[in-house]
Design an enzyme around this catalytic site. Structure first.
Site, PDB file in Angstrom:
ATOM      1  N   ASP A  55       0.828  -1.212   0.000  1.00 37.00           N
ATOM      2  CA  ASP A  55       0.000   0.000   0.000  1.00 37.00           C
ATOM      3  C   ASP A  55       0.859   1.257   0.000  1.00 37.00           C
ATOM      4  O   ASP A  55       0.541   2.239  -0.661  1.00 37.00           O
ATOM      5  CB  ASP A  55      -0.924   0.022   1.224  1.00 37.00           C
ATOM      6  CG  ASP A  55      -1.963  -1.085   1.162  1.00 37.00           C
ATOM      7  OD1 ASP A  55      -2.140  -1.665   0.060  1.00 37.00           O
ATOM      8  OD2 ASP A  55      -2.584  -1.385   2.192  1.00 37.00           O
TER       9      ASP A  55
ATOM     10  N   SER B   4     -15.672 -23.143 -29.799  1.00 37.17           N
ATOM     11  CA  SER B   4     -16.069 -23.892 -28.605  1.00 37.17           C
ATOM     12  C   SER B   4     -15.547 -25.317 -28.776  1.00 37.17           C
ATOM     13  O   SER B   4     -15.015 -25.667 -29.821  1.00 37.17           O
ATOM     14  CB  SER B   4     -17.576 -23.868 -28.434  1.00 37.17           C
ATOM     15  OG  SER B   4     -18.176 -24.391 -29.582  1.00 37.17           O
ATOM     16  N   ILE B   5     -15.695 -26.105 -27.730  1.00 39.12           N
ATOM     17  CA  ILE B   5     -15.194 -27.472 -27.828  1.00 39.12           C
ATOM     18  C   ILE B   5     -16.349 -28.450 -27.758  1.00 39.12           C
ATOM     19  O   ILE B   5     -17.328 -28.227 -27.069  1.00 39.12           O
ATOM     20  CB  ILE B   5     -14.205 -27.870 -26.705  1.00 39.12           C
ATOM     21  CG1 ILE B   5     -13.925 -26.695 -25.777  1.00 39.12           C
ATOM     22  CG2 ILE B   5     -12.929 -28.418 -27.287  1.00 39.12           C
ATOM     23  CD1 ILE B   5     -12.976 -27.070 -24.673  1.00 39.12           C
TER      24      ILE B   5
ATOM     25  N   GLU C 122      -6.358 -30.544 -19.090  1.00 37.81           N
ATOM     26  CA  GLU C 122      -6.612 -29.365 -18.264  1.00 37.81           C
ATOM     27  C   GLU C 122      -7.954 -29.507 -17.585  1.00 37.81           C
ATOM     28  O   GLU C 122      -8.723 -30.414 -17.893  1.00 37.81           O
ATOM     29  CB  GLU C 122      -6.699 -28.105 -19.144  1.00 37.81           C
ATOM     30  CG  GLU C 122      -5.453 -27.782 -19.890  1.00 37.81           C
ATOM     31  CD  GLU C 122      -5.697 -26.733 -20.969  1.00 37.81           C
ATOM     32  OE1 GLU C 122      -6.728 -26.019 -20.926  1.00 37.81           O
ATOM     33  OE2 GLU C 122      -4.862 -26.646 -21.865  1.00 37.81           O
TER      34      GLU C 122
ATOM     35  N   LYS D 146     -11.806 -28.053 -16.987  1.00 34.74           N
ATOM     36  CA  LYS D 146     -12.768 -27.231 -17.704  1.00 34.74           C
ATOM     37  C   LYS D 146     -13.388 -26.284 -16.692  1.00 34.74           C
ATOM     38  O   LYS D 146     -14.234 -26.678 -15.889  1.00 34.74           O
ATOM     39  CB  LYS D 146     -13.838 -28.073 -18.392  1.00 34.74           C
ATOM     40  CG  LYS D 146     -14.772 -27.204 -19.227  1.00 34.74           C
ATOM     41  CD  LYS D 146     -15.528 -28.003 -20.262  1.00 34.74           C
ATOM     42  CE  LYS D 146     -16.196 -27.110 -21.295  1.00 34.74           C
ATOM     43  NZ  LYS D 146     -17.117 -26.126 -20.756  1.00 34.74           N
TER      44      LYS D 146
ATOM     45  N   ASP E 141     -15.533 -23.339 -15.030  1.00 32.84           N
ATOM     46  CA  ASP E 141     -16.926 -22.981 -15.245  1.00 32.84           C
ATOM     47  C   ASP E 141     -17.093 -21.483 -15.036  1.00 32.84           C
ATOM     48  O   ASP E 141     -17.454 -21.030 -13.961  1.00 32.84           O
ATOM     49  CB  ASP E 141     -17.792 -23.780 -14.267  1.00 32.84           C
ATOM     50  CG  ASP E 141     -19.198 -23.955 -14.787  1.00 32.84           C
ATOM     51  OD1 ASP E 141     -19.471 -23.518 -15.922  1.00 32.84           O
ATOM     52  OD2 ASP E 141     -20.031 -24.518 -14.048  1.00 32.84           O
TER      53      ASP E 141
ATOM     54  N   GLU F 174     -10.396 -18.171 -18.947  1.00 28.87           N
ATOM     55  CA  GLU F 174     -11.701 -18.155 -18.302  1.00 28.87           C
ATOM     56  C   GLU F 174     -11.674 -17.235 -17.087  1.00 28.87           C
ATOM     57  O   GLU F 174     -10.806 -17.365 -16.227  1.00 28.87           O
ATOM     58  CB  GLU F 174     -12.036 -19.594 -17.866  1.00 28.87           C
ATOM     59  CG  GLU F 174     -13.485 -19.838 -17.583  1.00 28.87           C
ATOM     60  CD  GLU F 174     -14.261 -20.283 -18.826  1.00 28.87           C
ATOM     61  OE1 GLU F 174     -13.734 -20.162 -19.963  1.00 28.87           O
ATOM     62  OE2 GLU F 174     -15.405 -20.750 -18.652  1.00 28.87           O
TER      63      GLU F 174
ATOM     64  N   TYR G 266      -5.794 -20.464 -20.852  1.00 30.10           N
ATOM     65  CA  TYR G 266      -5.718 -21.821 -21.406  1.00 30.10           C
ATOM     66  C   TYR G 266      -5.427 -21.869 -22.905  1.00 30.10           C
ATOM     67  O   TYR G 266      -5.449 -22.941 -23.501  1.00 30.10           O
ATOM     68  CB  TYR G 266      -6.972 -22.637 -21.098  1.00 30.10           C
ATOM     69  CG  TYR G 266      -8.295 -22.006 -21.514  1.00 30.10           C
ATOM     70  CD1 TYR G 266      -8.562 -21.710 -22.848  1.00 30.10           C
ATOM     71  CD2 TYR G 266      -9.270 -21.714 -20.571  1.00 30.10           C
ATOM     72  CE1 TYR G 266      -9.757 -21.135 -23.232  1.00 30.10           C
ATOM     73  CE2 TYR G 266     -10.478 -21.139 -20.943  1.00 30.10           C
ATOM     74  CZ  TYR G 266     -10.711 -20.854 -22.275  1.00 30.10           C
ATOM     75  OH  TYR G 266     -11.893 -20.277 -22.647  1.00 30.10           O
TER      76      TYR G 266
ATOM     77  N   LYS H  76     -17.045 -34.480 -19.394  1.00 25.47           N
ATOM     78  CA  LYS H  76     -17.835 -33.952 -18.275  1.00 25.47           C
ATOM     79  C   LYS H  76     -17.771 -34.787 -17.000  1.00 25.47           C
ATOM     80  O   LYS H  76     -17.387 -35.950 -17.029  1.00 25.47           O
ATOM     81  CB  LYS H  76     -19.305 -33.891 -18.711  1.00 25.47           C
ATOM     82  CG  LYS H  76     -19.561 -32.873 -19.797  1.00 25.47           C
ATOM     83  CD  LYS H  76     -19.769 -31.531 -19.176  1.00 25.47           C
ATOM     84  CE  LYS H  76     -20.670 -30.689 -20.070  1.00 25.47           C
ATOM     85  NZ  LYS H  76     -21.032 -29.447 -19.430  1.00 25.47           N
TER      86      LYS H  76
ATOM     87  N   CYS I 252     -40.503 -22.359  19.310  1.00 24.05           N
ATOM     88  CA  CYS I 252     -39.416 -23.227  18.849  1.00 24.05           C
ATOM     89  C   CYS I 252     -39.946 -24.646  18.645  1.00 24.05           C
ATOM     90  O   CYS I 252     -40.581 -25.200  19.544  1.00 24.05           O
ATOM     91  CB  CYS I 252     -38.295 -23.228  19.880  1.00 24.05           C
ATOM     92  SG  CYS I 252     -37.049 -24.487  19.572  1.00 24.05           S
TER      93      CYS I 252
ATOM     94  N   CYS J 203     -38.280 -26.947  21.600  1.00 19.89           N
ATOM     95  CA  CYS J 203     -38.535 -26.803  23.039  1.00 19.89           C
ATOM     96  C   CYS J 203     -39.763 -25.966  23.363  1.00 19.89           C
ATOM     97  O   CYS J 203     -40.137 -25.856  24.524  1.00 19.89           O
ATOM     98  CB  CYS J 203     -37.314 -26.206  23.732  1.00 19.89           C
ATOM     99  SG  CYS J 203     -37.075 -24.456  23.396  1.00 19.89           S
TER     100      CYS J 203
ATOM    101  N   CYS K 191     -34.467 -19.296  18.569  1.00 21.70           N
ATOM    102  CA  CYS K 191     -35.158 -19.822  19.731  1.00 21.70           C
ATOM    103  C   CYS K 191     -34.575 -19.119  20.941  1.00 21.70           C
ATOM    104  O   CYS K 191     -33.359 -18.979  21.064  1.00 21.70           O
ATOM    105  CB  CYS K 191     -34.907 -21.322  19.821  1.00 21.70           C
ATOM    106  SG  CYS K 191     -35.275 -21.980  21.449  1.00 21.70           S
TER     107      CYS K 191
ATOM    108  N   CYS L 128     -33.326 -25.555  25.626  1.00 23.58           N
ATOM    109  CA  CYS L 128     -33.658 -26.147  24.334  1.00 23.58           C
ATOM    110  C   CYS L 128     -32.718 -27.311  24.005  1.00 23.58           C
ATOM    111  O   CYS L 128     -31.497 -27.150  24.010  1.00 23.58           O
ATOM    112  CB  CYS L 128     -33.558 -25.076  23.249  1.00 23.58           C
ATOM    113  SG  CYS L 128     -33.970 -25.695  21.622  1.00 23.58           S
TER     114      CYS L 128
HETATM  115  S1  IVH Z   1     -10.210 -24.376 -24.974  1.00 22.39           S
HETATM  116  C1  IVH Z   1     -10.455 -24.314 -29.355  1.00 22.39           C
HETATM  117  N1  IVH Z   1      -9.810 -24.961 -22.467  1.00 22.39           N
HETATM  118  O1  IVH Z   1     -15.259 -24.040 -22.575  1.00 22.39           O
HETATM  119  C2  IVH Z   1     -10.637 -24.575 -27.919  1.00 22.39           C
HETATM  120  N2  IVH Z   1     -11.916 -24.022 -23.054  1.00 22.39           N
HETATM  121  O2  IVH Z   1     -16.775 -24.852 -25.244  1.00 22.39           O
HETATM  122  C3  IVH Z   1     -11.234 -23.416 -27.226  1.00 22.39           C
HETATM  123  N3  IVH Z   1     -13.421 -23.667 -21.144  1.00 22.39           N
HETATM  124  O3  IVH Z   1     -15.741 -21.122 -24.385  1.00 22.39           O
HETATM  125  C4  IVH Z   1     -11.508 -23.571 -25.802  1.00 22.39           C
HETATM  126  N4  IVH Z   1     -12.043 -24.437 -19.604  1.00 22.39           N
HETATM  127  O4  IVH Z   1     -15.292 -20.924 -21.921  1.00 22.39           O
HETATM  128  C5  IVH Z   1     -10.679 -24.466 -23.364  1.00 22.39           C
HETATM  129  N5  IVH Z   1      -9.268 -25.513 -20.261  1.00 22.39           N
HETATM  130  C6  IVH Z   1     -10.133 -25.011 -21.158  1.00 22.39           C
HETATM  131  C7  IVH Z   1     -11.413 -24.543 -20.789  1.00 22.39           C
HETATM  132  C8  IVH Z   1     -12.281 -24.056 -21.771  1.00 22.39           C
HETATM  133  C9  IVH Z   1     -13.226 -23.910 -19.829  1.00 22.39           C
HETATM  134  C10 IVH Z   1     -14.657 -23.125 -21.720  1.00 22.39           C
HETATM  135  C11 IVH Z   1     -14.464 -21.886 -22.539  1.00 22.39           C
HETATM  136  C12 IVH Z   1     -14.980 -22.162 -23.894  1.00 22.39           C
HETATM  137  C13 IVH Z   1     -15.796 -23.389 -23.689  1.00 22.39           C
HETATM  138  C14 IVH Z   1     -15.629 -24.265 -24.897  1.00 22.39           C
END
Ligand code: IVH
Length: 692
Positions: A49, A94-95, A131, A133, A135, A190, A242, A331, A430, A433, A448, A454
């Protein structure tokens, strides 16, 4: 001068603002990285700080020296009317998701990859980077010459939204990369919220009587897309990198794992839970290992991600529509599920807190079967408008107890129950009791008022009564109290004194000698003091200090029991909440009865006339720290004496400490006192001080 120092690479001159500013930024970047990313700070927060404020002051005095990557520039920007669209230079894909949560999910992916690459069965296994995934919400961070210039959401993958000013507020995201940075480096990752941060945020929301967030992902997404950066800055967000987007002027490593290591070296947070494995078996093993750890992780994941490790193979595999063939998400069972509310009942906690709980049609969520989920409190139940018969979303993540996060309004049956009303539901009593229930001004919880009486609060009440700083009954610990209460041997405190050696010795794992020792301890400790006894009763808001003040002021227990709220308010440091709590406690006939029976059992103390004004308090306003072992006084005895004399005992030495009392084997506190020049006393010195 400036020229010279740069020419000859001399150390920066603190007297030259440019140089000091640069040096401070360098330091602050380094320490921020250690603090936020490595979670291993090198300097105390106060020092950080101080450096930060010094930089702020210099920038204030020399506005020309301010740059966007300065650590002072995290929270800037104003409330936006909306977000500007950003076209991704490289689309954000997306994957594909493997929904088969079993090991076969991993085998399917490996088989597809081998087929696409035309690998024969005899050829060696493919290498994968594994890796988590995460959320949360995908973002693209654009660094130009090492400086963060733009952050965008994924959007539809082609076009996202410019959320730069919110992303800048995330301490874990470097405003400037470490080391030699490429001309352009887009980092993908993420934004997420840790579970503990999420729980704390929701607890804060609940306390402020505001809407809670359904899960960490929603809370994180809401914060990133918050138009007011000041609000976004108050939401505790985290980040994991990632992958990459556009890259100019950098030779890529040959593998994805190499890319992650490089991002880590640039100072970006990369999850440690990653591995390089061979073939389908390696994938399945990673899936299993992380699955076993899932609850213990500090954040939510909904699966793991497998990526073909060699970038050259990734290129050969290419894409189908918007999904790469070289990656898959595998998943785990969901942490949120729909089910129905069968009933709402009210649980009485160990402190008397009344919690509404939904009884559910059993549902498998987050890896276990859940039949009950907390509704937290009355306000929250009403805000979510949970009723019997409703279909609700239940969440169970990590070690957090399952909770009802929302109702699905479309699915409410016509015969659903009434809006929730806790008082009405219990008829004001309560459920354990029958004592009155009460909700204090400004509190969210009903309680209570039964206290000692109690059953739900009995174990807690006995442990509180017996503890060292209350009645100090040695040998009456948690295990024994469980046995005594569960075995029906005692229901109220006075019954403690009727136990007898024979009954105790009959308990499992109880030796004759221990039984005898406990009975002796109970007998001996019947002689106590009024403050200890008052504290031992476990009246809400009456801690040791208040008990001592009450005893001083009133002198006798009966006066306290009969004092009006106004009279109680005359005691120093007793406010309306405390006064009301004392009054309510003694208004319950069974609490008065418990007191009578304890006295009848022989519990006694010297009573006086109310010593408020005349007793000397030589340590009033003084803070002392105890360290080491004193020759005759125990730590508790010393603390008691100091507090009775009006002083406070603190846990650590600071400039505000008036005295340190040191005994044998005093350690770092003594050294600290010497360093700060705080007066040091031995036991005799303390006694002299107490004698005034
Ligand atoms: S790689 C070409 N790695 O999952 C690959 N995605 O459906 C692009 N996500 O939109 C994504 N963890 O929000 C990758 N270790 C990870 C991830 C990851 C979470 C999410 C990300 C993406 C969605 C893919």
């Amino acid at each position: 001068m400036t020229e010279q120092s740069s020419l000859f690479d001399a150390p920066p001159d603190p007297a030259v603002p440019e140089e000091r500013v640069a040096a401070l930024r360098e330091l602050l970047h380094r320490h921020a990285h250690r603090y936020y990313v490595l979670d291993d700070p090198e300097i105390p927060d106060a020092e950080y700080d101080r450096l930060f404020q010094e930089l702020q002051a210099l920038e204030e005095a020399h506005p020309a020296l301010r740059t966007p990557d300065s650590p002072t520039q995290r929270v800037i920007g104003k409330v936006l009317p909306g977000f500007t669209p950003v076209r991704h230079r490289v689309p954000m894909l997306s994957i594909r998701t493997e929904t088969d949560t079993l090991a076969s999910g991993a085998a399917n992916f490996d088989a597809r990859v081998r087929r696409e690459l035309g690998l024969a069965e005899t050829e060696p296994p493919v290498e994968y980077a594994c890796e988590l995934k995460f959320d949360g919400l995908a973002v693209n961070l654009r660094y130009e010459n090492g400086v963060l210039v733009q952050a965008a959401t994924r959007g539809d993958g082609e076009t996202g939204e410019d959320v730069t000013q919110n992303i800048r507020t995330i301490g874990q995201i470097p405003l400037r990369l470490q080391g030699v940075a490429p001309e352009v480096l887009e980092v993908r990752g993420e934004v997420y919220m840790r579970r503990d941060d999420f729980e704390r945020l929701n607890a804060r929301q609940r306390e402020a009587n505001e809407k809670t967030f359904v899960n960490p992902r929603n809370a994180a997404a809401g914060a990133v897309r918050q138009l007011d950066p000041a609000i976004a800055a108050r939401r505790p967000l985290s980040f994991f990198a990632y992958g990459l987007g556009e890259v100019i002027g950098w030779t890529l490593p040959g593998t994805h794992s190499g890319v992650l290591d490089a991002l880590d070296a640039f100072g970006l947070p990369v999850s440690r839970e990653r591995a390089v494995v061979q073939g389908a078996e390696g994938l399945a093993e990673f899936h299993r290992r992380i699955g076993a750890q899932r609850d213990a992780l500090p954040f939510d994941i909904d699966g793991v991600v497998y990526k073909v490790n060699r970038l050259e193979l990734q290129q050969r595999l290419g894409f189908v529509t918007r999904e790469p063939r070289w990656a898959v998400a595998h998943k785990y069972p969901a942490q949120e599920q729909l089910t129905q509310v069968d009933d709402i009942y009210i649980q009485v906690g160990r402190t008397g807190k009344l919690t509404p709980v939904a009884r559910l049609v059993p549902v498998f969520v987050g890896g276990v079967t859940v039949t009950n989920a907390t509704l937290h409190n009355e306000d929250e139940t009403r805000r979510k408008d949970v009723r019997v018969g409703d279909t609700v979303i239940v969440r169970r993540a990590g070690d957090v107890i399952p909770e009802v996060v929302a109702v699905v309004p479309d699915r409410r049956p016509p015969d659903a129950g009434e809006p929730f009303d806790l008082y009405q539901r219990l008829g004001g009593r309560c459920p354990v009791c029958g004592s009155d229930i009460a909700r204090e001004e400004g509190e969210v919880d009903w309680r209570c008022t039964g206290g000692l009486f109690c059953a739900a609060q009995r174990k807690q009440a006995i442990l509180h009564y017996a503890q060292r700083r209350a009645m100090d009954i040695e040998g009456l610990g948690e295990r024994l109290v469980d046995q005594l209460v569960d075995g029906g041997l005692i229901r109220t405190l006075p019954e403690l004194y009727r136990l007898g050696v024979a009954k105790l010795a009959a308990l499992e794992r109880m030796a004759d000698k221990s039984a005898q020792n406990l009975v002796t301890a109970l007998e001996q400790r019947k002689h106590t003091t009024l403050p200890r006894f008052l504290f031992a009763l476990g009246i809400r808001h009456v801690g040791e200090a208040t008990a001592r003040d009450l005893a001083r002021h009133f002198g006798r227990l009966d006066r306290i029991m009969d004092a009006s709220v106004e009279q109680l308010l005359e005691v120093p440091d007793v406010g309306p909440v405390v006064a009301q709590s004392i009054r309510t406690f003694f208004d319950q006939p069974h609490n008065r009865e418990v007191v009578e029976q304890l006295r009848a059992a022989g519990v006694e103390w010297p009573e006086g006339e109310g010593t408020a004004s005349d007793a000397p308090r030589p340590l009033l306003g003084k803070t002392l720290v105890l360290t080491g072992t004193l020759p005759t006084l125990s730590r508790d005895e010393a603390k008691d004496l100091i507090e009775t004399a009006g002083g406070k005992v603190a846990g650590s030495v600071s400039k505000k400490t008036h005295y340190v009392v040191a005994g044998e084997e005093a350690g770092s506190k003594l050294a600290k006192a010497q360093e700060l020049g705080v007066p040091i006393l031995d036991e005799d010195g303390l006694k002299a001080l107490l004698a005034g």
